[in-house]
Design a protein around this motif. Sequence first.
Motif, PDB file in Angstrom:
ATOM      1  N   VAL A  16      34.232  50.806  43.044  1.00 40.23           N
ATOM      2  CA  VAL A  16      34.021  50.802  41.762  1.00 40.23           C
ATOM      3  C   VAL A  16      33.289  52.223  41.478  1.00 40.23           C
ATOM      4  CG1 VAL A  16      33.163  49.771  39.541  1.00 40.23           C
ATOM      5  CG2 VAL A  16      33.746  48.401  41.468  1.00 40.23           C
ATOM      6  N   LEU A  67      38.618  52.094  41.741  1.00 39.13           N
ATOM      7  CA  LEU A  67      38.661  51.866  40.388  1.00 39.13           C
ATOM      8  C   LEU A  67      37.568  52.526  39.642  1.00 39.13           C
ATOM      9  CD1 LEU A  67      39.262  49.623  38.388  1.00 39.13           C
ATOM     10  CD2 LEU A  67      37.102  48.433  38.979  1.00 39.13           C
ATOM     11  N   ALA A  69      36.350  55.130  36.469  1.00 36.92           N
ATOM     12  CA  ALA A  69      36.080  55.313  34.818  1.00 36.92           C
ATOM     13  C   ALA A  69      35.652  56.753  34.563  1.00 36.92           C
ATOM     14  CB  ALA A  69      35.284  54.196  34.429  1.00 36.92           C
ATOM     15  N   MET A 110      40.025  52.070  34.981  1.00 41.28           N
ATOM     16  CA  MET A 110      39.381  50.452  34.152  1.00 41.28           C
ATOM     17  C   MET A 110      39.927  50.466  32.801  1.00 41.28           C
ATOM     18  SD  MET A 110      35.297  50.705  35.091  1.00 41.28           S
ATOM     19  CE  MET A 110      34.559  51.035  36.684  1.00 41.28           C
ATOM     20  N   ILE A 123      35.113  43.973  33.276  1.00 41.87           N
ATOM     21  CA  ILE A 123      35.589  44.875  33.938  1.00 41.87           C
ATOM     22  C   ILE A 123      36.039  44.564  35.393  1.00 41.87           C
ATOM     23  CG2 ILE A 123      35.138  47.315  35.431  1.00 41.87           C
ATOM     24  CD1 ILE A 123      33.563  48.034  32.816  1.00 41.87           C
ATOM     25  N   ALA A 127      39.543  43.613  37.278  1.00 41.98           N
ATOM     26  CA  ALA A 127      39.877  44.274  38.279  1.00 41.98           C
ATOM     27  C   ALA A 127      40.573  43.513  39.450  1.00 41.98           C
ATOM     28  CB  ALA A 127      38.802  45.283  39.049  1.00 41.98           C
TER      29      ALA A 127
END
Length: 307
Positions: A16, A67, A69, A110, A123, A127
């Motif tokens: 992440v 993942l 953002a 995301m 989130i 995921a």
Amino acid sequence: MGSTSAAQRDGAIVVVAKCPIPGKSKTRLAARYGKEGSAALARSMLCDVLTSLEKCTAINSYTKVLLYAPGNDDGLAIMKGIMASINLAVLSTGEERQQNADASWTLLPMHSTVLQSSALSAILSDALRRVRDLIDPDGSVVFLGMDAPELPLDDIARALGQSHGGDEATPRKAILCPASDGGYGMLSVPSQADTVLTFERVLWSHPLTALCQIKALTDQGIQVALGKLMHDIDEPQDLDQLMQRVGDNSNQSLPEPSTTTSDSESILESPAAAIADSTEPLFDCKCSHATAHFTKQTLDGINNESK
């Protein structure tokens, strides 16, 4: 999904990560290293995490997901550039694996536009649901952050290894690697864990984050084993301590316990007995990537420029 190996379908590793952007990344490091330096360090830590996972033979054949953002075109371009800089082939969401047989990573945006900790439960639940679509139903999903370059590779391997040969009589455990600030740096979510219940009541950025996460799992009847203590890099002193721990042992996946750590931290530096018993398989978790190599390289460059 295309043709994948059996191991790839049995479990997944999800890193992440926020894109390392000056002024938005590792802002608590900026007082010492500036906005550009802090972003460069965030990028280096992410590169260390990704490369360590790729270079560990015990786990590199599992499905690996970044993942990221923000989950827009700019974020995608940034993450593709980072992956290319360390020679990792990637798939974008929706790209068929057979079109790029060499790709070992999937880039997953995301969906949330809110990146505060208050949105993290949604989130991670989203995921988990999406990543489970990429693997076999029995596979565990391992979540990792981007800012702890000393990875507990043996704990990750044990978590993913549970995907092999499990049955209802021996349900899979969750494995959580706590962090010294009360949070955690790694969580493996077994296949029987509910997508929503696993994260919805967790208090994020809180001294009780790890305990909340453990309760969310045990409330579902899932056993949780503790792995090694992990160290997030948030403050300048965290980076100082990382460099002290790595020292001359940067070819090791995790440093030996420091003689200056507290008793509670020393206990957590070793795998929990619950996950290291003789009934579980042993894994060769040697990694050809030196621990925190890119982070140390970047830090040395910043320090040299300031002289």
